[in-house]
Design a protein around this motif. Sequence first.
Motif, short mmCIF file in Angstrom:
data_model
loop_
_atom_site.label_atom_id
_atom_site.label_comp_id
_atom_site.label_asym_id
_atom_site.label_seq_id
_atom_site.Cartn_x
_atom_site.Cartn_y
_atom_site.Cartn_z
N LEU A 19 50.29 -54.33 30.37
CA LEU A 19 48.89 -54.31 29.93
C LEU A 19 48.13 -55.50 30.52
O LEU A 19 46.98 -55.37 30.94
N ALA A 20 48.79 -56.65 30.56
CA ALA A 20 48.13 -57.85 31.08
C ALA A 20 47.68 -57.65 32.53
O ALA A 20 46.67 -58.22 32.95
N ARG A 21 48.41 -56.83 33.29
CA ARG A 21 48.03 -56.60 34.68
C ARG A 21 46.67 -55.90 34.81
O ARG A 21 46.03 -55.98 35.86
N LEU A 22 46.24 -55.21 33.76
CA LEU A 22 44.98 -54.47 33.80
C LEU A 22 43.80 -55.30 33.32
O LEU A 22 42.66 -54.88 33.45
N TYR A 140 59.20 -67.98 32.85
CA TYR A 140 59.88 -66.74 32.46
C TYR A 140 59.11 -65.49 32.87
O TYR A 140 59.51 -64.37 32.55
N GLY A 141 57.98 -65.64 33.54
CA GLY A 141 57.13 -64.49 33.83
C GLY A 141 56.42 -63.97 32.60
O GLY A 141 55.82 -62.90 32.63
N GLU A 142 56.43 -64.74 31.50
CA GLU A 142 55.85 -64.28 30.24
C GLU A 142 54.33 -64.45 30.26
O GLU A 142 53.82 -65.57 30.43
N VAL A 143 53.62 -63.34 30.07
CA VAL A 143 52.16 -63.35 30.13
C VAL A 143 51.62 -62.35 29.13
O VAL A 143 52.29 -61.37 28.77
N SER A 144 50.44 -62.61 28.65
CA SER A 144 49.71 -61.70 27.77
C SER A 144 48.24 -61.76 28.17
O SER A 144 47.83 -62.70 28.87
#
Length: 247
Positions: A19-22, A140-144
């Motif tokens: 979702l964050a990619r959008l 960690y690649g952790e994103v929101s």
Amino acid sequence: MIQPYTPDVSLKGKLRRRLARLTHRRPARLDLDRPVVSFTFDDIPASAAHAGAQALEKHGARGTFYVCAGLFGRDGHMGRFANAAEISALIHQGHEVAGHTLDHVDCHRTAPAALEADLDANDLALRGLGAAPLHFAYPYGEVSPRAKKQLGARYASLRGVHKALVHDGGDRNQLPGVGIEGPDGEALTRAWIDRAVAERAWLILYTHDVRETPSPWGCTPDALDRLIDHARTAGCDIRTVGEVLAA
């Protein structure tokens, strides 16, 4: 001893990252005459600051090092982390030093005020060594969506760990990255380099420790050397993240 951390691998976590990619996208304007590969390093174990940097310098290239100043000199599951003097040496050798939070925190799970304080402290420490931390990689690649918006207001680019190539219009706030890690890491990375050549695209690679017996998140010096050589032989430019985006 710093122990490994397990990011959210649940279905909810995977959907959140997708979702964050959008959301909160910021297009990168690329006009590439040739395919480009960026070799990047996360956390910066001392082996990356030495063997990783030396492999690139052997080929006349430089890399992007995403640094956590809070880890300086500490021991971890990828070996000792580089200290301030070793990071300063990277800067003097022409490598790019970028941000990765002070204490390698999960940007999604950390409250906004605490995350801002952590970023301020890390950037201050890196500037004190002579760096200009304009770019960032999510630990960690952790994103929101919330973290992406907050970080996008601070940095010129944000790199994740989802596998893809970057074309014109790619999202500067969630750039993809392909890991040079694990038993198949070299073969998989070689295939991604070939894809970048075929599509005349930008490929961002990342790894952690660079040593003869690497952790599951690292690679050997010989494997890194072969991949740099393959990228050069295949006709790729090797540039830092900042150089690609500045161009």
